[in-house]
Motif scaffolding. Structure first.
Motif, PDB file in Angstrom:
ATOM      1  N   ASP A 175       0.807  -1.229   0.000  1.00 56.85           N
ATOM      2  CA  ASP A 175       0.000   0.000   0.000  1.00 56.85           C
ATOM      3  C   ASP A 175       0.835   1.271   0.000  1.00 56.85           C
ATOM      4  O   ASP A 175       0.307   2.370   0.216  1.00 56.85           O
ATOM      5  CB  ASP A 175      -0.965   0.001   1.180  1.00 56.85           C
ATOM      6  N   ASP A 207      -6.860  -3.832   1.836  1.00 60.07           N
ATOM      7  CA  ASP A 207      -7.581  -2.561   1.821  1.00 60.07           C
ATOM      8  C   ASP A 207      -7.761  -2.104   0.377  1.00 60.07           C
ATOM      9  O   ASP A 207      -6.817  -1.635  -0.255  1.00 60.07           O
ATOM     10  CB  ASP A 207      -6.799  -1.532   2.632  1.00 60.07           C
ATOM     11  N   GLU A 208      -8.973  -2.271  -0.133  1.00 59.25           N
ATOM     12  CA  GLU A 208      -9.290  -1.880  -1.508  1.00 59.25           C
ATOM     13  C   GLU A 208      -8.272  -2.473  -2.486  1.00 59.25           C
ATOM     14  O   GLU A 208      -7.774  -1.813  -3.394  1.00 59.25           O
ATOM     15  CB  GLU A 208      -9.353  -0.358  -1.638  1.00 59.25           C
ATOM     16  N   LYS A 258     -17.326   3.290   2.377  1.00 60.89           N
ATOM     17  CA  LYS A 258     -16.445   2.298   1.767  1.00 60.89           C
ATOM     18  C   LYS A 258     -16.937   0.887   2.077  1.00 60.89           C
ATOM     19  O   LYS A 258     -17.647   0.672   3.075  1.00 60.89           O
ATOM     20  CB  LYS A 258     -15.012   2.459   2.298  1.00 60.89           C
ATOM     21  N   ASN A 261     -13.407  -4.098   4.687  1.00 60.72           N
ATOM     22  CA  ASN A 261     -12.085  -4.603   4.301  1.00 60.72           C
ATOM     23  C   ASN A 261     -12.080  -6.121   4.322  1.00 60.72           C
ATOM     24  O   ASN A 261     -12.843  -6.753   5.058  1.00 60.72           O
ATOM     25  CB  ASN A 261     -11.007  -4.065   5.248  1.00 60.72           C
TER      26      ASN A 261
END
Length: 345
Positions: A175, A207-208, A258, A261
């Motif tokens: 990330d 995460d995404e 969102k 996760n």
């Protein structure tokens, strides 16, 4: 200790904050208006310097050595914790055996707080600042029954989750941040404090679509540290703590619209040995980054202590970076988001 970690540790000045009692934290909070703050250990200390205004986009927390030289908490604080040399005697490593290595952790977010403070990886000297989303300061929601972050949250210095490196287990790339750490000790730390931690295990959060490892550790000065040596000790001595950690990370972005996760290994924590290997890998990636062997991807690698880095700057250049930031001033009002609870199904 592996050679790669030792090379980094002996090149750079080691600076560590002490942990604080409740009474000490109260004194620190009362002194928050002072622009220079010192945190002490028995044999070493260094300072942080506030610039701008707390609870505002211009707030920055810079780091300095004990003799007032500015450093980067990302690049200049060693990964492995050591004590400061005295009377020209070489520093001693803070460990008794290879399995008891202590790591430096830079605390970004104190437990029970909501402001998303983080090392500014794309700014010179990487001060701590409050993250922003769409022009607004970022706060994590209070997801019932939790208030803010449920541990002291921060990062291991001299590590980097390389976005160009795909994890063979999860098939996800890094990330682009230092590796994250959750200190499950009983003390509430302060933003900018550097503590020595024992690594206990690790959680593979996705995460995404990005790999976002979460190291589980405990402050070495915590009364429980002697009883917690691996992830199974946490499971046995802190019933429900690991489950709460997974649940928190799963849902903490949902109030912002969102998705939940996801996790590698079906959300199971990996053990200490696995965690140490991940840390070593991210340290190697950081080393390549700071030696200009990797595309920085916008990361600012300016440092003052990494002798083999082409990004190393002089003391005067580092001072100019800090002095160019807004002068320290009175804090802005705290966002009401700190006290709002969100109920999720």
């Amino acid at each position: 200790m592996s050679a790669l970690m030792l090379r980094s540790s002996v090149r750079c000045l080691v600076t560590v904050f002490d942990t604080f009692s409740a009474s000490s934290r109260k004194v620190i909070a009362q002194a928050a208006a002072v622009s220079h703050q010192c945190y002490f250990r028995k044999t070493m200390h260094y300072q942080t310097e506030q610039r701008g205004h707390q609870n505002s986009p211009d707030y920055r927390l810079y780091f300095k050595t004990s003799d007032g030289k500015y450093i980067s908490p990302f690049h200049d604080i060693p990964l492995i914790a050591e004590t400061e040399p005295e009377n020209d005697v070489p520093a001693k490593k803070s460990k008794k055996s290879e399995s008891e290595v202590l790591y430096n952790m830079v605390v970004e977010v104190p437990r029970w707080s909501n402001a998303k403070m983080e090392i500014a990886i794309k700014e010179p000297l990487n001060p701590i600042k409050q993250d922003e989303k769409k022009g607004k300061l970022r706060y994590v929601a209070n997801i019932f029954p939790h208030k803010g972050y449920i541990w002291n949250y921060g990062a291991l210095p001299q590590t980097w989750e390389d976005p160009g490196q795909k994890d063979k287990e999860t098939n996800c790339c890094g990330d682009n941040d230092p590796i994250d750490v959750c200190d499950i000790g009983t003390q509430v730390c302060s933003t900018g404090q550097v503590i020595q931690v024992k690594v206990l295990g690790i959680l593979a959060m996705i995460d995404e679509g990005e790999m976002d490892w979460k190291v589980i550790a405990i402050n070495a000065e915590d009364p429980d540290a002697k009883n917690l040596n691996n992830i199974e000790d946490v499971r046995k001595n802190r019933p429900g703590h690991l489950e709460a950690t997974v649940e928190w990370f799963r849902k903490y972005k949902v109030p912002d619209g969102k998705p939940e996760n996801k996790f590698g290994f079906n959300g199971e924590f990996k053990d200490k040995d696995f965690a140490v290997e991940i840390i070593k890998s991210t340290h190697e990636h950081w080393r390549a980054l700071v030696q200009k062997q990797k595309n920085t991807g916008g990361i600012d690698c300016k440092n003052t202590l990494c002798c083999d880095s082409p990004w190393r700057c002089t003391t005067d250049e580092a001072r100019e970076v800090v002095q160019s930031a807004p002068a320290f001033g009175s804090a802005h009002p705290v966002s009401p988001e700190e006290s709002i609870f969100v109920f999720l199904d």
